[in-house]
Design a protein around this motif. Structure first.
Motif, PDB file in Angstrom:
ATOM      1  N   GLU A 272       0.589  -1.031   0.623  1.00 43.07           N
ATOM      2  CA  GLU A 272      -0.179   0.310   0.246  1.00 43.07           C
ATOM      3  C   GLU A 272       0.515   1.297   0.322  1.00 43.07           C
ATOM      4  N   THR A 273       1.691   1.289   0.946  1.00 40.94           N
ATOM      5  CA  THR A 273       2.887   2.587   0.717  1.00 40.94           C
ATOM      6  C   THR A 273       3.731   2.830  -0.323  1.00 40.94           C
ATOM      7  N   ILE A 274       4.291   1.268  -1.112  1.00 39.65           N
ATOM      8  CA  ILE A 274       4.483   1.541  -2.423  1.00 39.65           C
ATOM      9  C   ILE A 274       3.438   2.356  -3.669  1.00 39.65           C
ATOM     10  N   ASP A 275       2.036   1.935  -2.886  1.00 41.55           N
ATOM     11  CA  ASP A 275       1.467   2.294  -3.967  1.00 41.55           C
ATOM     12  C   ASP A 275       1.277   3.847  -4.265  1.00 41.55           C
ATOM     13  N   ALA A 276       1.491   4.470  -2.381  1.00 37.30           N
ATOM     14  CA  ALA A 276       0.959   5.989  -1.819  1.00 37.30           C
ATOM     15  C   ALA A 276       2.348   5.977  -3.193  1.00 37.30           C
ATOM     16  N   LEU A 277       3.559   5.650  -2.961  1.00 35.55           N
ATOM     17  CA  LEU A 277       5.080   6.093  -3.336  1.00 35.55           C
ATOM     18  C   LEU A 277       5.077   6.718  -5.017  1.00 35.55           C
ATOM     19  N   ALA A 278       4.629   6.169  -5.672  1.00 33.14           N
ATOM     20  CA  ALA A 278       3.890   5.799  -6.755  1.00 33.14           C
ATOM     21  C   ALA A 278       3.492   7.081  -7.202  1.00 33.14           C
ATOM     22  N   GLU A 279       2.238   7.121  -6.241  1.00 37.68           N
ATOM     23  CA  GLU A 279       1.088   8.575  -6.967  1.00 37.68           C
ATOM     24  C   GLU A 279       2.138   9.185  -6.656  1.00 37.68           C
ATOM     25  N   ALA A 280       2.445   9.956  -5.013  1.00 42.96           N
ATOM     26  CA  ALA A 280       2.998  11.238  -4.968  1.00 42.96           C
ATOM     27  C   ALA A 280       4.182  11.082  -5.909  1.00 42.96           C
ATOM     28  N   ILE A 281       4.381  10.510  -6.781  1.00 42.25           N
ATOM     29  CA  ILE A 281       5.792  10.288  -7.847  1.00 42.25           C
ATOM     30  C   ILE A 281       5.094  11.404  -8.802  1.00 42.25           C
ATOM     31  N   ASN A 282       4.075  10.300  -9.210  1.00 35.63           N
ATOM     32  CA  ASN A 282       3.922  11.226 -10.587  1.00 35.63           C
ATOM     33  C   ASN A 282       2.350  12.370 -10.127  1.00 35.63           C
ATOM     34  N   ASP A 283       2.747  12.840  -8.956  1.00 45.83           N
ATOM     35  CA  ASP A 283       2.248  14.022  -8.747  1.00 45.83           C
ATOM     36  C   ASP A 283       3.445  14.899  -8.606  1.00 45.83           C
ATOM     37  N   PHE A 284       4.567  14.696  -8.224  1.00 44.62           N
ATOM     38  CA  PHE A 284       5.274  15.537  -8.709  1.00 44.62           C
ATOM     39  C   PHE A 284       5.571  16.473  -9.818  1.00 44.62           C
ATOM     40  N   GLU A 285       6.475  17.487  -9.503  1.00 44.83           N
ATOM     41  CA  GLU A 285       6.215  18.029 -10.530  1.00 44.83           C
ATOM     42  C   GLU A 285       7.516  18.660 -11.231  1.00 44.83           C
ATOM     43  N   GLY A 286       8.562  18.072 -10.576  1.00 39.47           N
ATOM     44  CA  GLY A 286      10.148  17.601 -10.637  1.00 39.47           C
ATOM     45  C   GLY A 286       9.813  16.405 -11.049  1.00 39.47           C
ATOM     46  N   GLY A 287      11.653  16.557 -11.449  1.00 38.24           N
ATOM     47  CA  GLY A 287      12.721  15.603 -12.073  1.00 38.24           C
ATOM     48  C   GLY A 287      12.667  13.974 -11.108  1.00 38.24           C
ATOM     49  N   MET A 288      12.466  12.951 -11.860  1.00 33.61           N
ATOM     50  CA  MET A 288      12.951  11.470 -11.081  1.00 33.61           C
ATOM     51  C   MET A 288      14.066  11.086 -11.957  1.00 33.61           C
ATOM     52  N   MET A 289      15.122  10.266 -10.727  1.00 37.17           N
ATOM     53  CA  MET A 289      15.788   8.888 -11.808  1.00 37.17           C
ATOM     54  C   MET A 289      15.318   7.546 -10.391  1.00 37.17           C
ATOM     55  N   LEU A 290      14.461   6.630 -11.424  1.00 34.11           N
ATOM     56  CA  LEU A 290      14.706   5.794  -9.932  1.00 34.11           C
ATOM     57  C   LEU A 290      15.522   3.957 -10.401  1.00 34.11           C
ATOM     58  N   VAL A 291      16.063   3.964  -9.378  1.00 35.10           N
ATOM     59  CA  VAL A 291      16.939   2.308  -9.392  1.00 35.10           C
ATOM     60  C   VAL A 291      15.636   1.602  -8.656  1.00 35.10           C
ATOM     61  N   SER A 292      15.405   0.589  -9.094  1.00 40.13           N
ATOM     62  CA  SER A 292      14.752  -0.100  -8.150  1.00 40.13           C
ATOM     63  C   SER A 292      14.625  -2.281  -8.861  1.00 40.13           C
ATOM     64  N   HIS A 293      14.292  -2.972  -7.862  1.00 43.60           N
ATOM     65  CA  HIS A 293      14.199  -4.252  -8.603  1.00 43.60           C
ATOM     66  C   HIS A 293      12.318  -4.021  -8.516  1.00 43.60           C
ATOM     67  N   ASP A 294      11.701  -3.950  -8.805  1.00 37.29           N
ATOM     68  CA  ASP A 294      10.488  -3.654  -8.218  1.00 37.29           C
ATOM     69  C   ASP A 294      10.208  -3.219  -9.657  1.00 37.29           C
ATOM     70  N   PHE A 295       9.829  -4.453 -10.157  1.00 37.90           N
ATOM     71  CA  PHE A 295       8.712  -4.155 -11.839  1.00 37.90           C
ATOM     72  C   PHE A 295       7.862  -3.158 -12.012  1.00 37.90           C
TER      73      PHE A 295
END
Length: 613
Positions: free
Chosen positions: A547-570
């Motif tokens: 549930e927290t990962i989904d909340a994080l994904a939503e927050a990233i998508n709403d964020f107005e800045g840039g994002m670079m991600l390293v993750s093993h979570d497909f």
């Protein structure tokens, strides 16, 4: 009729199987032999001394065990290969985590244990592995808890030494080989070694290490020369090599890259005994699990199928439950209304009202359907960062290596990133994903070339060692108020922390008493309040619940800045990345398709490598 020799062979095999059950002990110091520190798992102890971190962790684990109270009754037959515990309750520091529930683990099943951070998933695995619940002795348990301690042994030696019985039998066979009178006994030993597939042990250990990313030369490297993440992989390889009857894994993908995750998913999907797995990755749970256990409201609820099937079944059950709940509430309201209106009316109406009152009492006595209580939803938040004209960061002809004696990790990189960037970095371990983020933040300097940054850009970098900066004796509230003294009001800071899923007592408890996932949430609150323009997220999902990962994904998508991600979570990559960059062979290449196509590409590559071994 079977011959005496056949009977004898069968008896020997039976005895060998019994011996395996007795001697194959897990080596995490949980269900192993306390008198032999040199074989306790994950490097909890080494013959030549224990490093201070391992000591600290042992003491911490001991304190946790002392603060834990577990009760339960074995409901399955003592000789069964299934484990059923009834009336299971678990408390920690007086807080009830499980209450009068049942634990059901059947041979041949692979269970995904899910639930919100802090509800007690890891605590339950720890209690099982310490045999604080009545698990029959013939079921050997292996609980993977932490990385191996640094030592002089090679990675391959560390994996092979885990199989106590095989080692013991090989030593005995070597001794008897020099004694002519012991020929018959030697033949018996060889029979038992054949059952254990001893001659293929080295090959099998090497195959497992290869699957987890160890090249042939790395397998011969000493453990003291590996980082904690690689030593965690050695500990995982030991678990897979041993093939215990009950294998308990808590976030086994946390230290793996995508290649190793794909291999491990395939490997665990073949596990034939009892596997209990805590994982935040829906994709991984789907690939491995035959069953899901949901820890919810202090009960363990069981679902057949993988994670997707669990979601579907749970939705259907909850929809039916709410229909039943609403129907019952309508009936109750109607009956109460009738009783109130006609209970004191004419004799006929009063009798009908009394009848309805009895019906109502029966309904209540037989137990009413409860309203569905959903998992708490939370919404992460990254504050607005304002605009910066592109390019925000320019990488110009950059090459990098750690020293003149080491090979280049990158050569001649050329790219730019800005506030519209949404990139996932993928590639094998050691290819330089984290290194690239450190170069972009300025933590590392290029060996050649130049990285130009906008003078006002603020970068927020999340990485898996961020929790180490937390002051464990402070509460999240105290820590955040210390970091951000401009926020004077406690109530305002409480609201800020609450956005990251830390509420009530969690805000004022010492950080050391929080679960790993809750500590990560404190880090996210701290990071967000730096108000960065660019988010560099290096394995941000470790220890977070789904549930927290989904909340994080939503927050990233709403964020107005840039994002670079390293993750093993497909799944997270699928949710937030608009581009996928492959870091490999000293360069960066854009992947033209989506992340699921990249997963299929990895599967094919791994299949080919394993076939060639």
């Amino acid at each position: 009729m079977p011959s005496d020799l056949a009977k004898k062979k069968a008896a020997k095999k039976k005895e060998a199987a019994k011996a395996r059950g007795r001697t194959r002990k897990p080596e995490d110091g949980v269900n192993g032999d306390a008198e032999k520190p040199e074989i306790q798992e994950n490097g909890a102890a080494e013959v030549n001394g224990v490093d201070s971190l391992a000591k600290e962790l042992d003491e911490f684990e001991l304190k946790k065990t002392e603060a834990r109270a577990v009760t339960g009754v074995l409901a399955s037959h003592p000789n069964s290969t299934d484990v059923h515990i009834s009336s299971l309750s678990l408390t920690f520091h007086g807080q009830e985590l499980l209450s009068d529930t049942s634990l059901e683990l059947n041979s041949g099943r692979r269970y995904g244990l899910i639930g919100l951070n802090g509800t007690g998933k890891s605590m339950l695995l720890s209690a099982i592995s310490h045999r604080e619940v009545p698990i029959p002795e013939h079921i050997d348990i292996y609980h993977l808890t932490r990385e191996m301690a640094p030592s002089e042994k090679t990675a391959l030696q560390c994996v092979m030494e885990v199989d106590e019985e095989r080692i013991k039998l090989e030593k005995e066979a070597e001794r008897l080989a020099h004694e002519d009178s012991e020929c018959e006994k030697l033949m018996e030993l060889y029979e038992r070694l054949e059952e254990l597939d001893a001659d293929k042990a080295s090959m099998r250990a090497s195959r497992i290490l290869h699957g987890l990313g160890f090249t042939t030369s790395m397998q011969q490297k000493k453990l003291k020369d590996f980082s904690g993440g690689w030593r965690m992989r050695v500990a995982l390889a030991r678990a897979l090599f041993l093939k215990p009857f009950m294998l308990l894994l808590d976030e086994p993908t946390n230290h793996l890259d995508l290649d190793a995750c794909v291999w491990l998913e395939e490997e665990l999907s073949q596990f034939k005994r009892i596997l209990v797995l805590i994982s935040h990755s829906q994709d991984f749970l789907n690939g491995v699990c035959t069953n899901i256990i949901h820890l919810h409201q202090r009960k363990l609820k069981y679902y057949t199928g993988n994670y997707d099937q669990y979601v579907k079944t749970r939705e259907e059950l909850e929809e039916n439950q709410m229909k039943r709940f609403n129907w019952e509430q309508d009936q109750i309201a109607h009956m109460k209304n009738y009783i109130a209106r006609f209970g004191h009316g004419s004799a006929k109406l009063a009798r009908q009202a009394q009848s309805k009152e009895k019906t109502l009492q029966k309904m209540v006595a037989s137990g009413l359907t409860e309203r569905v209580v959903n998992d708490k939803t939370l919404s992460f938040y990254f504050p607005p960062c304002g605009k910066i004209p592109p390019p925000v960061i320019m990488v110009q002809n950059v090459s990098f290596r750690y020293s003149e004696n080491t090979p280049y990790i990158y050569k001649n990189l050329e790219f730019g990133i800005d506030l519209d960037t949404r990139v996932a970095l993928v590639g094998p371990n050691g290819a330089g994903k984290s290194t690239l983020l450190k170069l972009l933040t300025g933590e590392l300097l290029p060996s050649d070339g130049m990285i130009r940054k906008h003078s006002h850009v603020k970068i927020g970098r999340y990485h898996q060692h961020l929790t180490e900066q937390l002051e464990l004796d402070l509460s999240p509230l105290e820590y955040m108020m210390k970091c951000y003294p401009e926020i004077k009001e406690k109530e305002e800071m409480r609201k800020i922390i609450g956005r990251y899923g830390l509420t009530g007592k969690q805000q004022v408890s010492p950080i050391r008493n929080l679960s790993d996932g809750q500590k990560c949430r404190v880090c996210f609150a701290w990071l967000a309040w730096q108000n960065p323009h660019m988010l560099f997220l290096d394995e941000p999902t470790n220890h977070l619940d789904i549930e927290t990962i989904d909340a994080l994904a939503e927050a990233i998508n709403d964020f107005e800045g840039g994002m670079m991600l390293v993750s093993h979570d497909f799944r997270l990559i699928q949710q937030v990345a608009q581009e996928i960059w492959v870091c490999e062979k000293q360069t960066i290449t854009k992947w033209s398709r989506d992340i699921l196509a990249y997963k299929e590409h990895l599967k094919s590559k791994i299949d080919k490598q394993m076939h060639d071994l």
